[in-house]
Every structure is written in C-alpha cells, then in structure tokens.
Scaffold this motif. Structure first.
Motif, PDB file in Angstrom:
ATOM      1  N   MET A 177       0.821  -1.198   0.000  1.00  0.00           N
ATOM      2  CA  MET A 177       0.000   0.000   0.000  1.00  0.00           C
ATOM      3  C   MET A 177       0.864   1.260   0.000  1.00  0.00           C
ATOM      4  O   MET A 177       2.059   1.211   0.258  1.00  0.00           O
ATOM      5  CB  MET A 177      -0.943   0.014   1.227  1.00  0.00           C
ATOM      6  CG  MET A 177      -0.223   0.149   2.547  1.00  0.00           C
ATOM      7  SD  MET A 177      -1.330   0.450   3.964  1.00  0.00           S
ATOM      8  CE  MET A 177      -1.563   2.203   3.909  1.00  0.00           C
ATOM      9  N   GLY A 178       0.238   2.382  -0.320  1.00  0.00           N
ATOM     10  CA  GLY A 178       0.945   3.656  -0.277  1.00  0.00           C
ATOM     11  C   GLY A 178       0.315   4.560   0.768  1.00  0.00           C
ATOM     12  O   GLY A 178      -0.830   4.359   1.161  1.00  0.00           O
ATOM     13  N   ILE A 179       1.071   5.546   1.192  1.00  0.00           N
ATOM     14  CA  ILE A 179       0.543   6.515   2.162  1.00  0.00           C
ATOM     15  C   ILE A 179       0.514   7.888   1.510  1.00  0.00           C
ATOM     16  O   ILE A 179       1.509   8.320   0.911  1.00  0.00           O
ATOM     17  CB  ILE A 179       1.403   6.529   3.444  1.00  0.00           C
ATOM     18  CG1 ILE A 179       1.122   5.249   4.246  1.00  0.00           C
ATOM     19  CG2 ILE A 179       1.130   7.772   4.289  1.00  0.00           C
ATOM     20  CD1 ILE A 179       1.857   5.160   5.554  1.00  0.00           C
ATOM     21  N   ILE A 185       5.926   8.052   9.819  1.00  0.00           N
ATOM     22  CA  ILE A 185       6.508   6.831  10.418  1.00  0.00           C
ATOM     23  C   ILE A 185       5.456   6.133  11.294  1.00  0.00           C
ATOM     24  O   ILE A 185       5.273   4.911  11.220  1.00  0.00           O
ATOM     25  CB  ILE A 185       7.767   7.160  11.286  1.00  0.00           C
ATOM     26  CG1 ILE A 185       8.794   7.947  10.461  1.00  0.00           C
ATOM     27  CG2 ILE A 185       8.367   5.896  11.905  1.00  0.00           C
ATOM     28  CD1 ILE A 185       9.365   7.263   9.278  1.00  0.00           C
ATOM     29  N   ALA A 186       4.731   6.937  12.078  1.00  0.00           N
ATOM     30  CA  ALA A 186       3.682   6.359  12.941  1.00  0.00           C
ATOM     31  C   ALA A 186       2.632   5.662  12.080  1.00  0.00           C
ATOM     32  O   ALA A 186       2.146   4.573  12.424  1.00  0.00           O
ATOM     33  CB  ALA A 186       3.048   7.454  13.785  1.00  0.00           C
ATOM     34  N   ALA A 187       2.296   6.264  10.928  1.00  0.00           N
ATOM     35  CA  ALA A 187       1.286   5.663  10.036  1.00  0.00           C
ATOM     36  C   ALA A 187       1.807   4.352   9.454  1.00  0.00           C
ATOM     37  O   ALA A 187       1.060   3.369   9.332  1.00  0.00           O
ATOM     38  CB  ALA A 187       0.937   6.644   8.922  1.00  0.00           C
ATOM     39  N   ILE A 188       3.102   4.328   9.126  1.00  0.00           N
ATOM     40  CA  ILE A 188       3.697   3.087   8.581  1.00  0.00           C
ATOM     41  C   ILE A 188       3.605   1.969   9.637  1.00  0.00           C
ATOM     42  O   ILE A 188       3.197   0.849   9.349  1.00  0.00           O
ATOM     43  CB  ILE A 188       5.173   3.327   8.153  1.00  0.00           C
ATOM     44  CG1 ILE A 188       5.209   4.222   6.912  1.00  0.00           C
ATOM     45  CG2 ILE A 188       5.900   2.007   7.891  1.00  0.00           C
ATOM     46  CD1 ILE A 188       6.592   4.685   6.501  1.00  0.00           C
ATOM     47  N   LYS A 189       3.950   2.328  10.875  1.00  0.00           N
ATOM     48  CA  LYS A 189       3.924   1.316  11.951  1.00  0.00           C
ATOM     49  C   LYS A 189       2.504   0.816  12.168  1.00  0.00           C
ATOM     50  O   LYS A 189       2.275  -0.379  12.374  1.00  0.00           O
ATOM     51  CB  LYS A 189       4.491   1.904  13.240  1.00  0.00           C
ATOM     52  CG  LYS A 189       6.006   2.094  13.180  1.00  0.00           C
ATOM     53  CD  LYS A 189       6.508   2.620  14.506  1.00  0.00           C
ATOM     54  CE  LYS A 189       8.010   2.830  14.473  1.00  0.00           C
ATOM     55  NZ  LYS A 189       8.475   3.637  15.588  1.00  0.00           N
ATOM     56  N   ARG A 190       1.556   1.729  12.127  1.00  0.00           N
ATOM     57  CA  ARG A 190       0.149   1.352  12.314  1.00  0.00           C
ATOM     58  C   ARG A 190      -0.299   0.390  11.221  1.00  0.00           C
ATOM     59  O   ARG A 190      -0.961  -0.616  11.485  1.00  0.00           O
ATOM     60  CB  ARG A 190      -0.707   2.617  12.252  1.00  0.00           C
ATOM     61  CG  ARG A 190      -1.816   2.601  13.232  1.00  0.00           C
ATOM     62  CD  ARG A 190      -2.436   3.953  13.314  1.00  0.00           C
ATOM     63  NE  ARG A 190      -3.879   3.803  13.201  1.00  0.00           N
ATOM     64  CZ  ARG A 190      -4.708   4.783  12.977  1.00  0.00           C
ATOM     65  NH1 ARG A 190      -4.254   5.996  12.790  1.00  0.00           N
ATOM     66  NH2 ARG A 190      -5.993   4.559  12.920  1.00  0.00           N
ATOM     67  N   ALA A 191       0.108   0.701   9.986  1.00  0.00           N
ATOM     68  CA  ALA A 191      -0.255  -0.176   8.860  1.00  0.00           C
ATOM     69  C   ALA A 191       0.384  -1.549   9.055  1.00  0.00           C
ATOM     70  O   ALA A 191      -0.264  -2.587   8.855  1.00  0.00           O
ATOM     71  CB  ALA A 191       0.209   0.460   7.551  1.00  0.00           C
ATOM     72  N   GLY A 240      -0.840  -5.736   9.462  1.00  0.00           N
ATOM     73  CA  GLY A 240      -0.400  -6.709   8.459  1.00  0.00           C
ATOM     74  C   GLY A 240      -0.248  -6.120   7.067  1.00  0.00           C
ATOM     75  O   GLY A 240      -0.153  -6.852   6.079  1.00  0.00           O
ATOM     76  N   LEU A 241      -0.213  -4.797   6.968  1.00  0.00           N
ATOM     77  CA  LEU A 241      -0.080  -4.169   5.642  1.00  0.00           C
ATOM     78  C   LEU A 241       1.368  -3.746   5.407  1.00  0.00           C
ATOM     79  O   LEU A 241       2.076  -3.352   6.341  1.00  0.00           O
ATOM     80  CB  LEU A 241      -0.994  -2.939   5.555  1.00  0.00           C
ATOM     81  CG  LEU A 241      -2.490  -3.222   5.682  1.00  0.00           C
ATOM     82  CD1 LEU A 241      -3.259  -1.939   5.939  1.00  0.00           C
ATOM     83  CD2 LEU A 241      -2.999  -3.903   4.420  1.00  0.00           C
ATOM     84  N   LYS A 242       1.749  -3.810   4.140  1.00  0.00           N
ATOM     85  CA  LYS A 242       3.121  -3.448   3.784  1.00  0.00           C
ATOM     86  C   LYS A 242       3.088  -2.095   3.060  1.00  0.00           C
ATOM     87  O   LYS A 242       2.391  -1.970   2.045  1.00  0.00           O
ATOM     88  CB  LYS A 242       3.617  -4.511   2.798  1.00  0.00           C
ATOM     89  CG  LYS A 242       5.045  -4.900   2.957  1.00  0.00           C
ATOM     90  CD  LYS A 242       5.268  -6.192   2.207  1.00  0.00           C
ATOM     91  CE  LYS A 242       6.573  -6.161   1.473  1.00  0.00           C
ATOM     92  NZ  LYS A 242       6.736  -7.305   0.620  1.00  0.00           N
ATOM     93  N   VAL A 243       3.789  -1.121   3.561  1.00  0.00           N
ATOM     94  CA  VAL A 243       3.802   0.191   2.889  1.00  0.00           C
ATOM     95  C   VAL A 243       4.953   0.199   1.888  1.00  0.00           C
ATOM     96  O   VAL A 243       6.118   0.072   2.265  1.00  0.00           O
ATOM     97  CB  VAL A 243       3.969   1.339   3.916  1.00  0.00           C
ATOM     98  CG1 VAL A 243       4.082   2.687   3.204  1.00  0.00           C
ATOM     99  CG2 VAL A 243       2.788   1.346   4.885  1.00  0.00           C
ATOM    100  N   ILE A 244       4.613   0.319   0.601  1.00  0.00           N
ATOM    101  CA  ILE A 244       5.681   0.277  -0.415  1.00  0.00           C
ATOM    102  C   ILE A 244       5.817   1.610  -1.168  1.00  0.00           C
ATOM    103  O   ILE A 244       6.679   1.757  -2.028  1.00  0.00           O
ATOM    104  CB  ILE A 244       5.455  -0.870  -1.434  1.00  0.00           C
ATOM    105  CG1 ILE A 244       4.101  -0.711  -2.153  1.00  0.00           C
ATOM    106  CG2 ILE A 244       5.577  -2.227  -0.766  1.00  0.00           C
ATOM    107  CD1 ILE A 244       3.985  -1.538  -3.412  1.00  0.00           C
ATOM    108  N   GLY A 245       4.945   2.575  -0.844  1.00  0.00           N
ATOM    109  CA  GLY A 245       5.058   3.841  -1.573  1.00  0.00           C
ATOM    110  C   GLY A 245       4.572   5.018  -0.759  1.00  0.00           C
ATOM    111  O   GLY A 245       3.790   4.866   0.184  1.00  0.00           O
TER     112      GLY A 245
END
Ligand SMILES: Cc1ncc(COP(=O)(O)O)c(C=O)c1O
Length: 280
Positions: A1-3, A34-40, A44-49
C-alpha cells in the motif's frame, strides 16, 4: 500500500483545487508518516510507496514550488525507508494547461525540468520508481462544449446578456472555480469583438455564467440567437463534473476520430432522470 503525504505546501490555480498545506483535508503530515507506517504494519499491511498531490492546474512558474514538494517527499522517504522498503514515490498530477490568453503551455524544456526534478527526488530518496498522475494536462484541451444562443438581450438590461442552452450542470468550472475558458462564436470567429457580453447559462442561479464571474464580461462580435458558441478546454473536469442539477439533461458527446465524428455518449432523455426511482 501507499501513504498519502500532505507536504504542507499548496500549489494550484484555485483554493478549491489546492490539496496540500495546513488547511487541507488530505494526507498525513510528514512527521506522522513513520507512525502511520507502523500502524499499517501492525495491521499486516506493507507500505511500499509514498504519495502526494499538492494541487492542480499549475504552470511552469510553479515548478519552484513543485520542487519544494518533491524535497519534502525525499526527506520523508529517507526517514520512512528505515522502517519499510519503499519501491515508489508518487508525485500526483497537477500539470496545468493555459486557460487565460496570457498563459503559456509547458515547453519541452520545462517538461524536461519537471522530469529532472522528479528523477533527482527519487534518486536522493533511494527509491527506484517514480509515479505521476497527470489528468487535465493530457485531455483538458481535447474537449469543446458547443452550445446554442437561445436569447440575446436587446437593451433592456444594464449589460449585454446572451443566454445559451447549457448550464453549469453541463460544464461547471466557471461557476465552481471562476475558471476562465475561451469562448468563440463559431461562425463569427474572424469578426472583430464589438460588444462585451455576459454568457449566461440556462439554469435558475445568478452565478450560472460561462464568464469567470458575473462581472467579467466577454468581448464578442455581435451575438444573435441560434449562434453556436464554442467553450474551449472542456476536456477535463467537464463531463466528469457534470450533473442532472435542477433535473436538467446532459447533452451528447461526440469524438472526432481520424477526422470523423462519432457519437460516444447519447444525450440524456427524460426517462434517464427517473430510471433509478423506486415507486413501491
Ligand atoms: C490524487 C490525485 N491525483 C491526480 C489528480 C489529477 O489532477 P490533474 O488533473 O490536475 O493533473 C487529482 C485530481 O483531483 C488527484 O486528486
């Protein structure tokens, strides 16, 4: 997913289409990414973008601001990469087209500058892929709204008014954003403008005019009933923003393909207004 990141910088030709900055409902501010990435990741979601779109319809003079947006994205991506493997940065859309007579299209050199800014940003961020989402730039100038004059004032009003058979439900940009769109009378394109007109739509709203506002009158040749007016640059945010406001019907759309006219959408009929009604 992207943020979606709000770079806290806004860009664009009208406040309604600026989507970055403090007063924007979009995105996550850089220091919360960074907090949003950790939450994702916890879900179980992977932030790739990382993605941003700071606003729409900007021109070459705004490349400096766009560069600042990319710099925020680079900085944010560098920090984010310590927590996730980023494969892309997406810089959104926004490249504009000239609307006002004194505005200019992007030159090839300016587009190269745009590409160079993006290339530099992803290189410094250590990310392989750049994505962009241009909309208006690709199709804005491909569409023209043709509309017929159904009434011309004859001295009974303080200004000259020509009323046409379309309203802001068909093409809303002048009404919604005060956008300037060039208007010509098709059969009089070579005639000298001799009067200034309000080009009024056919809806019962004072703001329903195709000028930028009720006060900006358009120099035109002498206009008469049944003249066909062409409203330019209606290819983007034209049909997609059209509606059945006031129970009005939308007109047909015709594409010119290899010099031939092809009907690509039928004009709406009264039953189209009712087809989703449930009667019992
Ligand atoms: C996220 C996003 N990307 C791209 C675009 C396209 O913008 P433009 O047509 O200005 O290039 C929009 C327009 O609203 C948008 O919201």
């Amino acid at each position: 997913m992207g943020i979606r990141v709000n770079p806290l910088i806004e860009i664009g030709s009208h406040s309604h289409i600026r989507t970055g900055g403090k007063y924007s409902k979009f995105g996550i501010v850089p220091n919360k990414v960074i907090a949003a990435i950790k939450r994702a990741q916890n879900k179980g979601l992977k932030v790739i973008g990382l993605h941003c779109h700071a606003g729409s319809n900007w021109l070459a003079k705004d490349l400096i601001t766009f560069k600042k947006v990319t710099e925020v994205m680079t900085k944010t991506a560098k920090k984010a990469r310590k927590f996730t493997k980023l494969t892309y940065l997406d810089f959104g859309g926004g490249l504009g087209i000239p609307l006002w007579p004194d505005e200019k299209s992007f030159t090839t050199d300016q587009l190269t500058q745009y590409a160079t800014i993006i290339k530099k940003a992803i290189k410094e961020a250590g990310v392989k892929e750049a994505r962009i989402e241009p909309g208006r730039f690709l199709i804005g100038d491909t569409g023209i709204l043709l509309t017929k004059i159904i009434h011309v004032s004859k001295g009974e009003k303080p200004i000259n008014v020509a009323i046409v058979d379309a309203g802001f439900n068909v093409f809303g940009r002048p009404f919604i954003y005060g956008a300037y769109h060039q208007i010509i009378a098709c059969s009089k394109a070579n005639k000298t403008p001799i009067k200034k007109y309000m080009i009024g739509g056919n809806l019962c709203e004072g703001g329903d005019v195709f000028n930028t506002s009720k006060k900006e009158l358009r120099p035109m040749p002498l206009l008469e009933e049944n003249d066909i007016l062409a409203i330019f640059n209606a290819g983007a945010y034209g049909f997609s923003m059209s509606s059945q406001f006031n129970l009005r019907l939308r007109p047909a759309e015709v594409a010119i393909i290899n010099g031939k006219a092809k009907l690509i959408r039928k004009k709406e009929e009264y039953q189209d207004l009712l087809k989703n009604q449930i009667y019992s």
